[in-house]
Design an enzyme around this catalytic site. Structure first.
Site, PDB file in Angstrom:
ATOM      1  N   TYR A 210      -1.714  -7.957   8.439  1.00 45.04           N
ATOM      2  CA  TYR A 210      -3.046  -7.553   8.017  1.00 45.04           C
ATOM      3  C   TYR A 210      -2.994  -6.164   7.390  1.00 45.04           C
ATOM      4  O   TYR A 210      -2.085  -5.372   7.648  1.00 45.04           O
ATOM      5  CB  TYR A 210      -4.036  -7.574   9.182  1.00 45.04           C
ATOM      6  CG  TYR A 210      -3.760  -6.562  10.273  1.00 45.04           C
ATOM      7  CD1 TYR A 210      -4.335  -5.290  10.236  1.00 45.04           C
ATOM      8  CD2 TYR A 210      -2.940  -6.871  11.351  1.00 45.04           C
ATOM      9  CE1 TYR A 210      -4.105  -4.362  11.235  1.00 45.04           C
ATOM     10  CE2 TYR A 210      -2.695  -5.953  12.358  1.00 45.04           C
ATOM     11  CZ  TYR A 210      -3.279  -4.692  12.301  1.00 45.04           C
ATOM     12  OH  TYR A 210      -3.035  -3.775  13.297  1.00 45.04           O
ATOM     13  N   CYS A 211      -3.978  -5.880   6.543  1.00 43.99           N
ATOM     14  CA  CYS A 211      -4.147  -4.555   5.935  1.00 43.99           C
ATOM     15  C   CYS A 211      -5.636  -4.385   5.642  1.00 43.99           C
ATOM     16  O   CYS A 211      -6.458  -5.164   6.127  1.00 43.99           O
ATOM     17  CB  CYS A 211      -3.294  -4.394   4.681  1.00 43.99           C
ATOM     18  SG  CYS A 211      -3.652  -5.583   3.372  1.00 43.99           S
ATOM     19  N   THR A 212      -6.003  -3.398   4.847  1.00 45.91           N
ATOM     20  CA  THR A 212      -7.424  -3.084   4.639  1.00 45.91           C
ATOM     21  C   THR A 212      -8.165  -4.198   3.917  1.00 45.91           C
ATOM     22  O   THR A 212      -9.189  -4.687   4.387  1.00 45.91           O
ATOM     23  CB  THR A 212      -7.566  -1.779   3.843  1.00 45.91           C
ATOM     24  OG1 THR A 212      -6.828  -0.758   4.489  1.00 45.91           O
ATOM     25  CG2 THR A 212      -9.023  -1.368   3.731  1.00 45.91           C
TER      26      THR A 212
END
Length: 576
Positions: A210-212
């Protein structure tokens, strides 16, 4: 008094999106973005590459919606793009954070990579194999997998956070029944090294990334899957943390705040618990609004308001402390920083040069300083027309040079000349008749500073941290104005054959207080481009107690004789 006619579309909003797709004509797409965003009064950052687009822009919600409509109508390949639109407060032009994050201007740049995954060459760049990226999971699907792992005690699942340390400090996915791997990296380009060094931690596991907003996972997951056997089960949160928090406003499995790269700084769920803590006193704290930074690497650090205001206090981040940069807290002590091995110096080339040519011209200079400094070269943002000379008194005029010539760039341009607005490499040629050498041409080059300043600020954020900046000729004039504004954190400037620029914020006011080294030809020298008096005038703009001057008897060059190199080394040693 509230205006009853005000609608939601009149509110300010932020739009984030990316799209990996083949872009056959970057110039055409760049023109669309410039025209469209300008007409709709949209500001922010847009990055274009042959592989797609990455955009973060702000404006009225109605304008952002029009932008989406017009983009998808003109470019059908964007129809399936995940446009993430949210309301926000309107950033003010004098807002420090809005300025730092690029939301007081419109920046459209053509780049090689939408996100810089690695600073080293690799055989098969993941951006070229996005089709092999990890499987997308919606926010609901991602949440369901985590619920199953929590309830079943499944040990074969691992979460991998693809963000930087300053982001993960204030928020991350976590639960007692599954492991969350936080690489603790300064910048995204360090992630590939972390993956290589820690591949055994994820081999054979079900990897949830996951990331922003999702774009960093696209590239990183493709890289992990390229490692082959044992790295097949890679999944990514589609739409990133932002989509997950929209679906689960109470936070779900995400604890803390989501760091964002605009004036909002971070976005919180309804859960009031604080994940971060003050670097100094360690009380719960997660507010980056003071923009405190590590004195060594310039990474953002969390410092509470009470500690941030203490006189003389400097800050050293966790990573620098881990690598031997010592911190002593005493009643009257400041932070003590251990010596670093090399200084990092950003190099700004002169007019009608580029990073490659300037690197070649300074090779001998760099070699003599290789033990104390690393030099990083970048191209200026303003692309210039090609110029070639026709042969006089010839029966047949010379043809235009063949394609493949390296582009030349500038930091400052003559508003009535110089720049190639089309940007179509290899097609805009001129004969040299109208561009014969003019030793006073720099006096007319007063345009383009604002664009160059925004571009330079972004390059420092992307490729930094840097200890100092070195500028040559026009690059020196640009570097001097950067020192005058004092917003990029350079500890010193080196100005070679510089001059007093008639642009930006130059003036006859107070002296510049940045430590400076000035290298220029003496009054008996042979510098035909920039005269001794101009370089001397620039040097006198800096406080006498923190400036060093090196005068030489050569031309428009940076001298490499031992006499001069020794003085340069003595200056640089002050910052080691």
């Amino acid at each position: 008094m509230t205006n009853n006619n005000t609608t939601k579309d009149d509110e300010y909003g932020i739009l984030l999106y990316y799209n990996y797709t083949n872009i056959p004509n970057l110039t055409d797409l760049s023109t669309f973005y410039t025209t469209n965003c300008t007409s709709l009064s949209l500001l922010g950052r847009i990055r274009l590459s042959p592989h797609g687009v990455n955009a973060t822009i702000g404006g009225q919600l109605s304008s952002l919606k029009q932008h989406i409509t017009q983009l998808t109508q003109n470019y059908p390949s964007f129809t399936s793009t995940d446009f993430k639109l949210s309301t926000s407060t309107n950033p003010k032009n004098n807002n420090k954070i809005a300025q730092e994050t690029g939301f007081t201007s419109l920046s459209i740049r053509i780049v090689k990579q939408l996100v810089t995954f690695t600073s080293r060459p690799i055989p098969n760049p993941p951006e070229l194999s996005i089709s092999n990226a990890g499987q997308h999971l919606s926010a609901r699907e991602f949440h369901s997998v985590l619920e199953t792992a929590r309830d079943s005690g499944k040990q074969n699942l691992v979460l991998l956070d693809a963000r930087n340390l300053y982001e993960t400090r204030i928020g991350k996915f976590c639960s007692p029944n599954f492991e969350t791997l936080d690489p603790k990296i300064r910048q995204y380009s360090d992630l590939s090294n972390w993956v290589d060094d820690n591949s055994e931690k994820i081999r054979g596991k079900q990897i949830l990334m996951y990331c922003t907003g999702g774009i960093r996972c696209e590239v990183a997951s493709a890289y992990i899957k390229s490692k082959g056997e044992g790295f097949e089960n890679v999944f990514q949160l589609y739409g990133g943390i932002q989509r997950y928090m929209e679906e689960f406003p109470e936070g779900g499995f995400f604890k803390g705040k989501n760091f964002v790269f605009d004036h909002r700084v971070s976005v919180a769920s309804s859960d009031p618990r604080i994940l971060g803590s003050c670097l100094v006193c360690e009380i719960p704290f997660d507010d980056y609004s003071s923009r405190s930074r590590c004195n060594y690497c310039r990474m953002l650090v969390l410092v509470c308001h009470a500690c941030e205001g203490k006189n003389g206090k400097l800050f050293v981040c966790e990573l620098c402390q881990k690598h031997g940069k010592l911190v002593e807290h005493g009643k009257n002590s400041n932070v003590i920083i251990a010596p670093r091995k090399k200084l990092r110096i950003l190099c700004l080339h002169g007019f009608r040069q580029n990073a490659s040519s300037f690197k070649g011209r300074t090779a001998s200079f760099v070699k003599k300083l290789k033990n104390i400094a690393e030099f990083v070269y970048i191209d200026a943002p303003h692309q210039l027309r090609f110029i070639y000379q026709e042969k006089e008194n010839a029966d047949v005029a010379f043809a235009q040079p063949k394609s493949g010539c390296n582009r030349k760039y500038a930091w400052l341009i003559d508003p009535n000349d110089d720049v190639d607005e089309g940007g179509d490499t290899g097609t805009d040629w001129e004969t040299g008749g109208a561009h014969r050498f003019d030793c006073r041409q720099y006096e007319r080059q007063t345009g383009g500073f604002d664009e160059s300043y925004v571009y330079l600020r972004e390059k420092v954020a992307e490729e930094g941290p840097f200890d100092g900046v070195l500028g040559f000729s026009q690059g020196a004039a640009m570097a001097a104005c950067v020192a005058l504004k004092g917003e990029m954190g350079f500890r010193f400037v080196i100005l070679c054959s510089g001059y007093f620029g008639n642009f930006g914020e130059f003036g006859e006011g107070s002296l510049i207080k940045c430590p400076s080294l000035h290298i220029y030809g003496s009054d008996n020298g042979k510098d035909r481009q920039i005269g001794f008096d101009e370089s001397r005038r620039l040097a006198l703009m800096f406080e006498e107690g923190c400036s060093v001057m090196v005068e030489h008897d050569f031309g428009h060059i940076i001298p490499t004789k031992s006499l001069y190199i020794d003085t340069i080394k003595d200056f640089l040693q002050r910052f080691l």
